[in-house]
Design an enzyme around this catalytic site. Sequence first.
Site, mmCIF file in Angstrom:
data_model
loop_
_atom_site.group_PDB
_atom_site.id
_atom_site.type_symbol
_atom_site.label_atom_id
_atom_site.label_comp_id
_atom_site.label_asym_id
_atom_site.label_seq_id
_atom_site.Cartn_x
_atom_site.Cartn_y
_atom_site.Cartn_z
ATOM 1 N N LYS A 126 -29.081 4.363 0.937
ATOM 2 C CA LYS A 126 -28.649 5.749 0.720
ATOM 3 C C LYS A 126 -27.176 5.828 0.341
ATOM 4 C CE LYS A 126 -32.238 7.644 3.698
ATOM 5 N NZ LYS A 126 -32.801 6.383 4.223
ATOM 6 N N ARG A 127 -26.786 5.079 -0.682
ATOM 7 C CA ARG A 127 -25.399 5.038 -1.115
ATOM 8 C C ARG A 127 -25.041 6.263 -1.956
ATOM 9 N NH1 ARG A 127 -25.020 1.738 2.534
ATOM 10 N NH2 ARG A 127 -24.262 -0.387 2.289
#
Length: 308
Positions: free
Chosen positions: A106-107
């Site tokens: 979840k960058r």
Amino acid sequence: MANFSDRLRDGIVRTAAPVVVGLDPRFESLPEALLRDHRDTQDPKVKAGLYLVFCRQVIDAVCQHVPAVKPQSAFFEELGPAGMIVLAEVIQYARQKGLLVILDAKRNDIGSTATAYAKGMLGANSPWQADCLTISPYLGDDSLTPFVETATANDAGLFCLVKTSNPGGKMLQDLVVDGQPIYRHVGAYVEGLAKQTIGECGLGAVGAVVGATYPDQLTELREAMPSTWFLVPGYGSQGGGAKDVAGGFNEAGLGAIVNNSRGIIFAYSREPYASKYEPTQWQRAVEDATLEMIADLQAETTAGKLKG
């Protein structure tokens, strides 16, 4: 290498299983057969070593049945450097077994920082060698562009958070702006990115995370996003079932890949598997739970068209 979207399609068709197994190792939940004398250890290197054995054996149990696995980076990062080394080894092992790897990290960031994340993680020639990465959209379009550009250049994929499975997601995602909830605005933008990265299968390499716990919105978004793959969390332990995810599939039985983490990898700790198998047979419980999920999806969704 082929477009990620087409490789995902090929894996799902080959297995007739729109399933991704989440690799979320939790030390306290590991099989007793692996823990043995290490239950009370606080040594992150020991824990990381057990995670490696566990994840490899889960992969061995499922690799003939599903197209992909999804390592959750957080559980490896929790152990520091030792955990990150093991995460890299787990990714490599999954690839050796012919599985696509969706790295759930979840960058999100902007400019050169986003580019650095993307170059480090995405594609067969990157250091991490993930086939796909989860990303967050809430820094705006300029935060997504570097990920999309790198994914496209490296024949990799992305899944962008659109309508998540957690109850608190509605705090922002359901806010109405210009007559529509924010998740619809994000969904429209992701659909545009999917069209820009479309494969021969008619779906794009940029996909959306849409939870099983909101089946009405899942159906609504499928209609609004016909070019977009959905990564669907929330099946199993979070309460979603096959009927809940049915709206995420298109008429051909494609368009969605459904995640199950705890319900598969820790299946040996619940009935009927706990009574059916000895502690040393925990991999058989993992395999049985995987096959049960596949059968459930084939029976209740258009994914049943993929069989035979």
